[in-house]
Motif scaffolding. Sequence first.
Motif, PDB file in Angstrom:
ATOM      1  N   ALA A  80       0.864  -1.183   0.000  1.00  0.00           N
ATOM      2  CA  ALA A  80       0.000   0.000   0.000  1.00  0.00           C
ATOM      3  C   ALA A  80       0.896   1.227   0.000  1.00  0.00           C
ATOM      4  O   ALA A  80       1.355   1.691   1.049  1.00  0.00           O
ATOM      5  CB  ALA A  80      -0.920  -0.017   1.214  1.00  0.00           C
ATOM      6  N   ALA A 109      -4.721   3.309   1.788  1.00  0.00           N
ATOM      7  CA  ALA A 109      -4.148   2.115   2.409  1.00  0.00           C
ATOM      8  C   ALA A 109      -5.211   1.294   3.110  1.00  0.00           C
ATOM      9  O   ALA A 109      -5.234   0.060   3.005  1.00  0.00           O
ATOM     10  CB  ALA A 109      -3.047   2.512   3.392  1.00  0.00           C
ATOM     11  N   VAL A 129       2.876  -1.527   4.270  1.00  0.00           N
ATOM     12  CA  VAL A 129       2.317  -0.183   4.123  1.00  0.00           C
ATOM     13  C   VAL A 129       3.472   0.809   4.116  1.00  0.00           C
ATOM     14  O   VAL A 129       4.317   0.802   5.023  1.00  0.00           O
ATOM     15  CB  VAL A 129       1.340   0.141   5.264  1.00  0.00           C
ATOM     16  N   LEU A 152      -1.178   5.556   9.513  1.00  0.00           N
ATOM     17  CA  LEU A 152      -0.838   4.317   8.811  1.00  0.00           C
ATOM     18  C   LEU A 152      -0.168   3.308   9.738  1.00  0.00           C
ATOM     19  O   LEU A 152      -0.365   2.093   9.598  1.00  0.00           O
ATOM     20  CB  LEU A 152       0.087   4.617   7.626  1.00  0.00           C
ATOM     21  N   ALA A 172       5.269  -2.046   8.268  1.00  0.00           N
ATOM     22  CA  ALA A 172       5.347  -0.709   7.674  1.00  0.00           C
ATOM     23  C   ALA A 172       6.792  -0.328   7.422  1.00  0.00           C
ATOM     24  O   ALA A 172       7.698  -0.783   8.119  1.00  0.00           O
ATOM     25  CB  ALA A 172       4.703   0.319   8.593  1.00  0.00           C
TER      26      ALA A 172
END
Length: 258
Positions: A80, A109, A129, A152, A172
């Motif tokens: 994402a 996302a 992400v 996020l 992430a």
Amino acid sequence: MSTCLVTGGGTGIGAAVAARLARDGADVVVSGRRREPLEEVAATHPRITAMPADAADASAVRALVGEVRARFGSLDGVVANAGGHGYDSVGDTGDDEWRASLDANLTTAFVTVRESLPALEVAGGGIVVVSSLSGLRAAPETAGYTVGKHALLGLVRSVARDYGRRGVRANAVCPGWVRTPMADEEMRVLVEQGGATDVESAYAAVTKDVPLGRPAEPDEVAGVVAFLLGPDARYVHGATLVVDGGAHVVDVPTLAFG
């Protein structure tokens, strides 16, 4: 053979991630709102396919995931990466600008991950992400961008908590300055403001206090994403990997000491 979806895949980090995953043997679908840059990326490698879609539109992403599964048989990884701007202070951010910034930086996302989860559960897949150093720190007059990038990380942790036992890993990455078309535009703003003479000197100015002393290249971020989706990271879950040349370790109040 794995199949990966990369949103915001037409330029910058997304395009570099697609290229790296394809070189590693994955079938890669790049998605975004603009068809032309996606097709340019797809033309660089036979394993890359362009499928335009607005990552903030749930029905569009649902159809996209269905098309990926129908064509390739599974969806094993999702990156994402779609994002956008949001460059104003809180007091100067209007309602429309706020909604647009959160749509670009957070909703894209959230929707992509949510609509991909059923397929990823079947495949035992992974999610990466792409946040930002702005997900950990705050730059001046970037309220919408900063809030979206911070959120996020909460999204990743929530998915990691709820879906790890269902076989889905989520992590992430937080890049700092990366040489991308989007960052080039920010460098040009610095030039216009008199803080640098050209784009190269602007990059030098914004990274002068970064321990590695330079911006990242998109391939360097792509390598971290590929690691997180790969077998060597099979026990890395709910993590935030910072890819910023060491910027996050700098103690700002001591910069005057050199």
